[in-house]
Design an enzyme around this catalytic site. Sequence first.
Site, PDB file in Angstrom:
ATOM      1  N   GLY A   1       0.721 -15.449  -3.394  1.00 46.67           N
ATOM      2  CA  GLY A   1       0.987 -14.383  -2.415  1.00 46.67           C
ATOM      3  C   GLY A   1      -0.274 -13.688  -1.935  1.00 46.67           C
ATOM      4  O   GLY A   1      -0.223 -12.568  -1.426  1.00 46.67           O
TER       5      GLY A   1
ATOM      6  N   LYS B   1     -13.892  -5.846   8.589  1.00 48.04           N
ATOM      7  CA  LYS B   1     -14.481  -4.912   7.621  1.00 48.04           C
ATOM      8  C   LYS B   1     -15.985  -4.747   7.879  1.00 48.04           C
ATOM      9  O   LYS B   1     -16.522  -3.629   7.829  1.00 48.04           O
ATOM     10  CB  LYS B   1     -14.228  -5.418   6.199  1.00 48.04           C
ATOM     11  CG  LYS B   1     -12.734  -5.437   5.847  1.00 48.04           C
ATOM     12  CD  LYS B   1     -12.459  -6.237   4.584  1.00 48.04           C
ATOM     13  CE  LYS B   1     -10.967  -6.303   4.283  1.00 48.04           C
ATOM     14  NZ  LYS B   1     -10.592  -7.283   3.271  1.00 48.04           N
TER      15      LYS B   1
ATOM     16  N   GLY C   1      -4.416  -5.260  -3.344  1.00 49.32           N
ATOM     17  CA  GLY C   1      -3.421  -4.972  -4.385  1.00 49.32           C
ATOM     18  C   GLY C   1      -2.938  -3.536  -4.326  1.00 49.32           C
ATOM     19  O   GLY C   1      -3.605  -2.649  -3.773  1.00 49.32           O
TER      20      GLY C   1
ATOM     21  N   ILE D   1     -12.756  -0.151  -3.560  1.00 51.86           N
ATOM     22  CA  ILE D   1     -14.161   0.288  -3.644  1.00 51.86           C
ATOM     23  C   ILE D   1     -14.387   1.429  -2.651  1.00 51.86           C
ATOM     24  O   ILE D   1     -14.137   1.260  -1.460  1.00 51.86           O
ATOM     25  CB  ILE D   1     -15.142  -0.862  -3.296  1.00 51.86           C
ATOM     26  CG1 ILE D   1     -14.901  -2.082  -4.185  1.00 51.86           C
ATOM     27  CG2 ILE D   1     -16.578  -0.388  -3.394  1.00 51.86           C
ATOM     28  CD1 ILE D   1     -15.776  -3.284  -3.826  1.00 51.86           C
TER      29      ILE D   1
ATOM     30  N   ASP E   1     -10.510 -11.176   8.891  1.00 51.41           N
ATOM     31  CA  ASP E   1     -10.278  -9.957   8.097  1.00 51.41           C
ATOM     32  C   ASP E   1     -11.615  -9.407   7.573  1.00 51.41           C
ATOM     33  O   ASP E   1     -11.896  -8.210   7.701  1.00 51.41           O
ATOM     34  CB  ASP E   1      -9.334 -10.323   6.931  1.00 51.41           C
ATOM     35  CG  ASP E   1      -9.251  -9.254   5.870  1.00 51.41           C
ATOM     36  OD1 ASP E   1      -8.451  -8.325   6.042  1.00 51.41           O
ATOM     37  OD2 ASP E   1      -9.993  -9.346   4.874  1.00 51.41           O
TER      38      ASP E   1
ATOM     39  N   VAL F   1       0.839  -1.204   0.000  1.00 51.65           N
ATOM     40  CA  VAL F   1       0.000   0.000   0.000  1.00 51.65           C
ATOM     41  C   VAL F   1       0.876   1.257   0.000  1.00 51.65           C
ATOM     42  O   VAL F   1       0.688   2.179  -0.808  1.00 51.65           O
ATOM     43  CB  VAL F   1      -0.941   0.024   1.231  1.00 51.65           C
ATOM     44  CG1 VAL F   1      -1.965   1.139   1.082  1.00 51.65           C
ATOM     45  CG2 VAL F   1      -1.625  -1.308   1.425  1.00 51.65           C
TER      46      VAL F   1
ATOM     47  N   VAL G   1     -11.507  -1.117   4.013  1.00 52.76           N
ATOM     48  CA  VAL G   1     -12.663  -1.972   3.681  1.00 52.76           C
ATOM     49  C   VAL G   1     -12.810  -2.087   2.178  1.00 52.76           C
ATOM     50  O   VAL G   1     -12.992  -1.084   1.474  1.00 52.76           O
ATOM     51  CB  VAL G   1     -13.968  -1.397   4.290  1.00 52.76           C
ATOM     52  CG1 VAL G   1     -15.149  -2.307   3.951  1.00 52.76           C
ATOM     53  CG2 VAL G   1     -13.845  -1.231   5.788  1.00 52.76           C
TER      54      VAL G   1
HETATM   55  N1  HSE Z   1      -6.455 -10.287   2.645  1.00 52.88           N
HETATM   56  C1  HSE Z   1      -7.485  -9.428   2.203  1.00 52.88           C
HETATM   57  C2  HSE Z   1      -8.259 -10.082   1.100  1.00 52.88           C
HETATM   58  C3  HSE Z   1      -7.010  -8.089   1.731  1.00 52.88           C
HETATM   59  O1  HSE Z   1      -7.888 -11.174   0.654  1.00 52.88           O
HETATM   60  O2  HSE Z   1      -9.250  -9.543   0.671  1.00 52.88           O
HETATM   61  C4  HSE Z   1      -6.704  -7.193   2.859  1.00 52.88           C
HETATM   62  O3  HSE Z   1      -7.822  -6.997   3.676  1.00 52.88           O
END
Ligand code: HSE
Length: 428
Positions: free
Chosen positions: A189, A207, A304, A138, A203, A15, A134
Amino acid sequence: MTAPLRLGIAGLGTVGIGVVKIIRQKAELLRARIGREFVISAVSARNRDTDRGVALAGYEWEDDPVALATRDDVDVYLELIGGTEGAAKASVEAALRAGKDVVTANKAMLAIHGQALAEEAEAAGRAIRYEAAVAGGIPVIKALTEGLAGNEISRVMGVMNGTCNYILTRMEKAGLSYDAAFAEADGLGYLEADPTLDVGGIDAGHKLAILSAIAFGARPDFDGIELEGIERVTIEDIRAAADMGFRIKLLGVAQRTGRGLEQRMQPCLVPANSPLGQLEGGTNMVVIEGDAVEQIVLRGPGAGEGPTASAVMGDVCDLARGLRQPTFGQPADTLQEATRARSELPAPFYLRMALLDKPGALAKIATILGNSGVSIDRMRQYGHDDTTAPVLIVTHRTSRVALDEALTAMAQTDVVAGAPVALRIEHL
Ligand code: HSE
């Protein structure tokens, strides 16, 4: 022209480097749009010597993110380190106390400490922006806090972990086992350093907690989410779902009910021909329903370099324009402690279990379901091995409470091997 906006960037991973590239490569575009220059005053990361593919020698370096966050020549502190505690949280707090605005991509920190940080930001008269936290690229935070501010939101749902969606898509499209699809995602990756964050639904749960807070004026409540990952989804589940016209997605749903705030992040069956059912690979989708707007669907890359840096830069540009708003869209002291509600809205469920292959086993299961008021819609038994027979059952609409009662009773019999898989079937 207004004075330059001076940035301190902590964290030079995917990032952070994406942000550095945009600032360098799009200086003219940004100046034209915002009417200000962006200057990177200093950067910080764990290892100064890593080759990041971008020349950073021209920027001052701070080993300590807290020192970076509090520099006099930093107006906006970009926390792109990650992690719930430690350097990320300490540096954000230090930045706010030093009168800096903060931009972060840190969903875990906001889902767990969001209320306290929002209060600190407001006390300091500063803003915390977090579009990249989040659904990657988007602009869903902006959509909820600004574009949809005139709506009473009834439901927010979505697929918000691209890695899980990639794994589930590869299982269906290539007939891979869960382990093979996981290994493929790992090789590409995609997985977080701790893969449980992805496949355990954590994760995506972080969000959802953030979106719920904005949508329902509630304090972020990650612990209030019914959370289940995709680790137990098998290729048989994927195939059975496909046979019935469904796809399995790690689906987050948050809605206010008469009993309180319902939040769940679980693998669910969704109609294959619905927007969520058609979402493939690492893409994210968020569906928001409001009384005025009805339903909107936002779709885009969830991770990404480009997408996340795009989201961070949107926040930086807003701050450069002087746009500040409360962290979760309304003053922190007006956010309510949500009453946690378990999902009780009845739905059909898909069950998979291994029954010991002996007379009366199926009858016992059918009786238990019947005793709990759970009615069977469809059933299939397939591929016996020497001792067990896998059985798939689709129920009619039932409450989760009734289903759990039946599952508890099944566990007490001597005919079910292991714990059954129970997936909700969402008709969207
Ligand atoms: N690891 C998350 C995903 C991206 O695969 O969407 C970062 O939140």
